[in-house]
Write a protein that holds these residues in place. Structure first.
Motif, mmCIF file in Angstrom:
data_model
loop_
_atom_site.group_PDB
_atom_site.id
_atom_site.type_symbol
_atom_site.label_atom_id
_atom_site.label_comp_id
_atom_site.label_asym_id
_atom_site.label_seq_id
_atom_site.Cartn_x
_atom_site.Cartn_y
_atom_site.Cartn_z
ATOM 1 N N CYS A 65 0.762 -1.273 -0.190
ATOM 2 C CA CYS A 65 0.064 -0.040 -0.030
ATOM 3 C C CYS A 65 0.886 1.101 0.150
ATOM 4 N N ARG A 93 4.148 1.326 2.424
ATOM 5 C CA ARG A 93 3.897 0.379 3.417
ATOM 6 C C ARG A 93 3.442 -1.022 2.993
ATOM 7 N N LYS A 137 0.976 -4.091 4.073
ATOM 8 C CA LYS A 137 -0.396 -4.232 4.934
ATOM 9 C C LYS A 137 -0.136 -5.815 5.001
ATOM 10 N N ASP A 172 -1.601 -9.208 6.977
ATOM 11 C CA ASP A 172 -2.812 -9.869 7.863
ATOM 12 C C ASP A 172 -2.368 -11.478 8.234
ATOM 13 N N ARG A 176 6.468 -3.888 18.210
ATOM 14 C CA ARG A 176 5.724 -2.697 18.400
ATOM 15 C C ARG A 176 6.375 -1.411 17.831
ATOM 16 N N ARG A 218 3.035 -0.507 12.595
ATOM 17 C CA ARG A 218 2.108 0.587 12.906
ATOM 18 C C ARG A 218 0.709 0.025 12.776
ATOM 19 N N ASP A 219 -0.191 0.635 13.429
ATOM 20 C CA ASP A 219 -1.749 0.219 13.502
ATOM 21 C C ASP A 219 -1.790 -1.168 13.756
ATOM 22 N N LEU A 220 -1.358 -1.815 14.805
ATOM 23 C CA LEU A 220 -1.484 -3.259 15.253
ATOM 24 C C LEU A 220 -2.994 -3.381 15.681
ATOM 25 N N SER A 221 -3.472 -4.526 15.387
ATOM 26 C CA SER A 221 -4.747 -4.868 16.070
ATOM 27 C C SER A 221 -4.660 -6.343 16.090
ATOM 28 N N ARG A 281 -3.233 -7.822 12.625
ATOM 29 C CA ARG A 281 -3.146 -7.075 11.301
ATOM 30 C C ARG A 281 -2.202 -5.716 11.491
ATOM 31 N N PHE A 282 -1.428 -5.502 10.844
ATOM 32 C CA PHE A 282 -0.476 -4.219 10.938
ATOM 33 C C PHE A 282 0.316 -3.836 9.768
ATOM 34 N N PHE A 283 0.794 -2.608 9.627
ATOM 35 C CA PHE A 283 1.565 -2.287 8.725
ATOM 36 C C PHE A 283 2.836 -2.009 8.771
#
Length: 166
Positions: free
Chosen positions: A94, A97, A99, A101, A140, A144-147, A158-160
Motif C-alpha cells: 500500500c 507500506r 499491509k 494480515d 511494536r 504501525r496500526d497493530l490490531s 493486522r498491521f502495517f
C-alpha cells in the motif's frame, strides 16, 4: 507453498478482479505449517513477491524482521502445546507500506490482548543480557496500526510496516 481451502479458514479466496497477474499473485494468501521451516518459507515468499518492485535492496528488511518475529511467536506460543496447524498470511503493498494480515488457529493471546512490548529486565547482571523477550518490543517499535482479534477459534493480527526509512 500451498493455497488454503476456503472452507477451512473462511473467506480466504482474494478478490483479484481487475488486477494484473503480479498484483493478483501478491494478493494470494500464503499458507505455511506452524514450524520453523514454515516461517522460513513464508519469509522467502514475501521477498520473492515484493523485492522485485522494492526501490532498494534493503527496503524489505524492516518488514522481514517484524514478520519473522510475529510468525515465530505464532509457532512458539499459539501452537506451543505440540499443535501443528496452519499460519495464513496476506500481504499487500500500500504505497510505501506493507499491509500484513496473519491468521492462525492456535491458542489466543493471554487475556485476549497484545503483549506490551516492554524490554526484558536484567535480573542478574552476572548472567549477561537476557536471551529472549525482545520480539514484541521489536514488533511494536517497527509496525504501525497493530490490531488483534480472536473469532471462531482464529487469531488475527493486522498491521502495517514501512517499506523505507521514515
Amino acid at each position: 507453498m500451498t493455497h488454503p481451502d476456503p472452507m477451512r479458514g473462511g473467506g480466504l479466496t482474494p478478490s483479484n478482479a481487475g488486477q494484473s497477474p503480479a498484483d493478483a499473485d501478491a494478493a494470494l494468501p500464503i499458507v505455511v505449517d506452524a514450524n520453523p521451516m514454515g516461517v522460513r518459507s513464508a519469509l522467502a515468499e514475501m521477498r520473492a513477491r515484493f523485492a522485485p518492485t522494492a526501490p532498494g535492496p534493503d527496503m524489505l528488511g524492516m518488514a522481514e524482521t517484524v514478520l519473522a518475529e510475529v510468525l515465530n511467536n505464532v509457532v512458539e506460543h499459539a501452537y506451543r502445546r505440540g499443535g501443528n496447524g496452519p499460519i495464513e498470511l496476506r500481504l499487500e503493498r500500500c504505497g510505501g507500506r506493507l499491509k500484513v494480515d496473519v491468521r492462525d488457529y492456535g491458542d489466543p493471546m493471554p487475556d485476549g490482548v497484545l503483549p506490551s512490548g516492554a524490554l526484558p529486565t536484567c535480573e542478574d547482571a552476572e548472567d549477561g543480557p537476557p536471551e529472549g523477550g525482545f520480539g514484541w518490543f521489536l514488533i511494536r517499535a517497527l509496525a504501525r496500526d497493530l490490531s488483534y482479534t480472536r473469532e471462531n477459534g482464529q487469531n488475527r493480527l493486522r498491521f502495517f510496516v514501512p517499506l523505507a526509512d521514515a
